[in-house]
Enzyme design. Structure first.
Site, PDB file in Angstrom:
ATOM      1  N   ASP A 121       0.899  -1.352   0.005  1.00  0.00           N
ATOM      2  CA  ASP A 121       0.011   0.026   0.016  1.00  0.00           C
ATOM      3  C   ASP A 121       0.849   1.240  -0.020  1.00  0.00           C
ATOM      4  O   ASP A 121       0.414   2.451  -0.275  1.00  0.00           O
ATOM      5  CB  ASP A 121      -1.047   0.004   1.168  1.00  0.00           C
ATOM      6  CG  ASP A 121      -2.250  -1.050   1.104  1.00  0.00           C
ATOM      7  OD1 ASP A 121      -2.313  -1.527  -0.068  1.00  0.00           O
ATOM      8  OD2 ASP A 121      -2.795  -1.291   1.831  1.00  0.00           O
ATOM      9  N   TYR A 202      -9.743  -1.795   1.299  1.00  0.00           N
ATOM     10  CA  TYR A 202      -9.617  -1.826   2.726  1.00  0.00           C
ATOM     11  C   TYR A 202      -9.493  -0.427   3.479  1.00  0.00           C
ATOM     12  O   TYR A 202      -8.993   0.414   3.045  1.00  0.00           O
ATOM     13  CB  TYR A 202      -8.272  -2.639   3.126  1.00  0.00           C
ATOM     14  CG  TYR A 202      -8.849  -4.024   3.656  1.00  0.00           C
ATOM     15  CD1 TYR A 202      -8.757  -5.253   2.734  1.00  0.00           C
ATOM     16  CD2 TYR A 202      -8.957  -4.424   4.900  1.00  0.00           C
ATOM     17  CE1 TYR A 202      -9.172  -6.357   3.022  1.00  0.00           C
ATOM     18  CE2 TYR A 202      -8.989  -5.777   5.467  1.00  0.00           C
ATOM     19  CZ  TYR A 202      -9.384  -6.705   4.532  1.00  0.00           C
ATOM     20  OH  TYR A 202      -9.655  -7.773   4.654  1.00  0.00           O
ATOM     21  N   HIS A 254      -2.438  -9.901   5.988  1.00  0.00           N
ATOM     22  CA  HIS A 254      -1.955  -8.519   6.022  1.00  0.00           C
ATOM     23  C   HIS A 254      -0.627  -8.528   7.187  1.00  0.00           C
ATOM     24  O   HIS A 254      -0.753  -9.126   8.130  1.00  0.00           O
ATOM     25  CB  HIS A 254      -2.981  -7.748   6.923  1.00  0.00           C
ATOM     26  CG  HIS A 254      -4.504  -7.771   5.995  1.00  0.00           C
ATOM     27  ND1 HIS A 254      -4.761  -6.887   5.213  1.00  0.00           N
ATOM     28  CD2 HIS A 254      -5.297  -8.554   6.295  1.00  0.00           C
ATOM     29  CE1 HIS A 254      -6.013  -6.957   5.148  1.00  0.00           C
ATOM     30  NE2 HIS A 254      -6.259  -8.312   5.566  1.00  0.00           N
ATOM     31  N   ASP A 263      15.940   5.653  21.264  1.00  0.00           N
ATOM     32  CA  ASP A 263      17.182   6.608  21.807  1.00  0.00           C
ATOM     33  C   ASP A 263      16.876   6.531  23.182  1.00  0.00           C
ATOM     34  O   ASP A 263      16.611   7.835  23.580  1.00  0.00           O
ATOM     35  CB  ASP A 263      17.255   8.066  21.263  1.00  0.00           C
ATOM     36  CG  ASP A 263      17.790   8.035  19.874  1.00  0.00           C
ATOM     37  OD1 ASP A 263      18.488   7.023  19.304  1.00  0.00           O
ATOM     38  OD2 ASP A 263      18.046   9.067  19.202  1.00  0.00           O
ATOM     39  N   GLU A 402      26.810  -5.672  11.320  1.00  0.00           N
ATOM     40  CA  GLU A 402      27.215  -4.521  11.964  1.00  0.00           C
ATOM     41  C   GLU A 402      26.934  -4.709  13.605  1.00  0.00           C
ATOM     42  O   GLU A 402      25.940  -5.387  14.029  1.00  0.00           O
ATOM     43  CB  GLU A 402      26.461  -3.268  11.422  1.00  0.00           C
ATOM     44  CG  GLU A 402      27.104  -2.798  10.198  1.00  0.00           C
ATOM     45  CD  GLU A 402      26.236  -1.563   9.883  1.00  0.00           C
ATOM     46  OE1 GLU A 402      27.028  -0.678   9.211  1.00  0.00           O
ATOM     47  OE2 GLU A 402      25.081  -1.473   9.984  1.00  0.00           O
ATOM     48  N   ASP A 408      23.316   2.837  18.177  1.00  0.00           N
ATOM     49  CA  ASP A 408      21.982   3.330  17.606  1.00  0.00           C
ATOM     50  C   ASP A 408      21.087   2.319  17.001  1.00  0.00           C
ATOM     51  O   ASP A 408      21.092   2.182  15.831  1.00  0.00           O
ATOM     52  CB  ASP A 408      22.161   4.609  16.750  1.00  0.00           C
ATOM     53  CG  ASP A 408      20.982   5.408  16.509  1.00  0.00           C
ATOM     54  OD1 ASP A 408      19.682   5.145  17.136  1.00  0.00           O
ATOM     55  OD2 ASP A 408      20.984   6.487  15.909  1.00  0.00           O
TER      56      ASP A 408
END
Ligand SMILES: *[C@@H]1O[C@H](CO)[C@@H](O)[C@H](O)[C@H]1NC(C)=O
Ligand SMILES: [Cu+2]
Length: 498
Positions: A121, A202, A254, A263, A402, A408
């Site tokens: 969508d 929908y 769906h 953070d 990584e 982060d």
């Protein structure tokens, strides 16, 4: 030729002529009211009211909201609708970003249309397909409405009343305890930011909720028209039951992917799995049991993105948390948030379907954890729809080894529903069962739970008696306005004694 409702029209003109002459039987489904009115149902349904005025404030120009310690900014996007930024609770940052990424649906069936249906969508534009909210039905009375502006890259558009914001009772006290000498209850409330998008057949409704204890939830509901197939007895219901005269509801899944860029007190965060494991142990105070089974925790940190694709743990026996190991609470524990699975956290059943070969990899596991990168902004792209084998964003490429410890972190979570179609999908699917949600809840974030400062609470203290010997409850000066007529059963005096 044109075939409609089993009648054959030799040309388009013949079909048009029949239509104009009113000879076409329209089989379009509508939800019109019919049936006897149920006893007392001629009365207005209960509703949420803000008897003492609003407890939140908004800065519409800046898409900014404040609510009982919560502060956040929003923006509105053609592809995905509302997005949340810089989410803070009591002036401490929880998330840099929380946003929908895509809403997809994959179908199945014994014909090319159903078997090949794989909607993304974001392509149609979830923001661009959002609709004006219906007052008193989509949102409670006195809700705040926003009319955001977005761009498709060539022009900008403003839609009326596309977002609503309201505060509501959560339906239960957020804490309570009743005891002989001391009892308390604290009101549970939340602020909801709601968007509804009608993408083709929908209607998706998304709620982003901010609770008084520091918890956040995302809820997804669906309604609208189910995609049907012509009913064929030979299919033996393998792709859905017969649900109307000529219709079988088509099996489909769906999946809606969300980006949660945590953070927690800075960008250095760690994802921890806390597993409940059962082991045989002996304890000297139970000699009669010899070796016996007991559970305990085992801890594993997610070291790298190689371990970043995660399931929803069976029997809830693993807790997922994100915390900042450099920021400890008063008890020496890393301050964090927990990802609490909710209702229907499903993903796509097929990993290798050609129609979503590489374009919807975000939808192929419950949860994924990656390190934030400016080149990995979104898990999908509007044009992924058109290139399943070579999409613009190939999500699994984000997971390239990584490190994830004190980095982060971005958590990509899926809400969704396997749509086991039923005759109750006609005329429209029920929002009630078509529901999925997830919770982000404080986990050793504070030194204590986060609602101890609320004045919307009541405390009965045995020692606080009036001249009649009845306990005077402490309500901190908060109560319903004079004009609100209470029933005798609403009286707070004497509750402690009974
Ligand atoms: C504990 O020991 C019993 C008896 O030997 C065994 O049946 C059971 O599977 C053991 N449980 C675990 C968790 O190892
Ligand atoms: Cu569905």
């Amino acid at each position: 030729m044109v075939v409609y409702n089993l009648a054959v029209y030799e040309t388009v003109d013949a079909f048009r002529k029949a239509y104009e002459e009113g000879k076409i039987v329209n089989t379009f489904l509508r939800k019109d009211r019919f049936g006897a009115v149920r006893s007392l149902e001629d009365r207005l349904a209960p509703t949420v009211l803000e008897l003492d005025g609003k407890r939140y404030s908004v800065d519409t120009d800046n898409g900014y909201v404040e609510y009982l310690g919560w502060k956040f900014y929003t923006r509105f996007d053609r592809d995905v609708g509302i997005q949340f930024y810089d989410i803070k609770f009591k002036d401490e940052r929880i998330m840099y970003e929380l946003s929908l990424q895509d809403a997809i649906a994959q179908y199945a069936g014994h014909n090319p249309f159903q078997a090949g249906t794989a909607y993304m969508d974001r392509f149609y534009g979830i923001g661009a397909q959002s609709s004006r909210l219906i007052p008193c039905h989509d949102c409670p009375y006195h809700a705040t409405y926003w009319s955001p502006t977005f761009t498709d890259g060539t022009s900008s558009t403003t839609f009326n009343n596309m977002i609503c914001i309201f505060e509501t009772d959560i339906g239960v006290p957020i804490t309570r305890h009743v005891d002989r000498s001391y009892s308390q209850a604290t009101k549970g409330s939340k602020l909801v930011v709601r968007q509804v998008a009608t993408v083709g057949n929908y209607d998706y409704l998304w709620d982003y909720s901010f609770y008084v204890d520091g918890t956040m939830t995302v809820d997804a509901h669906a309604s609208g028209y189910v995609q049907g197939n012509y009913f064929r007895p030979d299919d033996e219901g393998k792709w859905g039951p017969r649900i109307a005269e000529t219709i079988a509801g088509t099996l489909h899944t769906h999946v809606m992917n969300f980006k949660a860029d945590f953070d927690l007190l800075g960008t250095d965060n760690t994802f921890l799995k806390t597993e409940i494991v059962v082991k045989n142990v002996t304890q000297p105070w139970f000699p009669e049991h010899g070796e016996f089974e007991m559970m305990g925790y085992e801890f594993t940190e997610l070291e790298t993105e190689d371990d970043g694709l995660l399931p929803i743990p069976a029997n809830g026996q693993t807790m997922y948390t994100i915390s900042n190991k450099d920021k400890l609470n008063k008890w020496g524990m890393p301050r964090g948030y927990r990802i609490v699975p909710g209702l229907s956290n499903v993903h796509l059943p097929s990993m290798k379907s050609p129609f979503f070969l590489k374009s919807a990899e975000f939808a192929k596991q419950a949860l994924a954890v990656s390190r934030h990168k400016d080149t990995e902004q979104a898990s999908s792209a509007a044009l992924n729809q058109n290139a399943p084998a070579a999409p613009l964003v190939e999500f699994w490429k984000f997971f390239d080894g990584e490190p994830l410890v004190q980095e982060d972190l971005v958590v990509w979570v899926n809400l969704g529903m396997h749509h086991y179609t039923r005759s109750e999908d006609i005329p429209n699917t029920l929002m009630l069962e078509a529901h999925s949600n997830i919770m982000f809840a404080p986990q050793n974030w504070g030194d204590t739970e986060g609602t101890v400062d609320l004045t919307n609470s009541i405390i009965y203290n045995e020692d606080n008696v009036n001249s009649d010997g009845i306990v005077e409850p402490e309500t901190y000066g908060v109560g319903p306005p004079e004009c609100f007529v209470l029933s005798p059963e609403d009286e707070l005096l004497g509750v402690f004694e009974s």
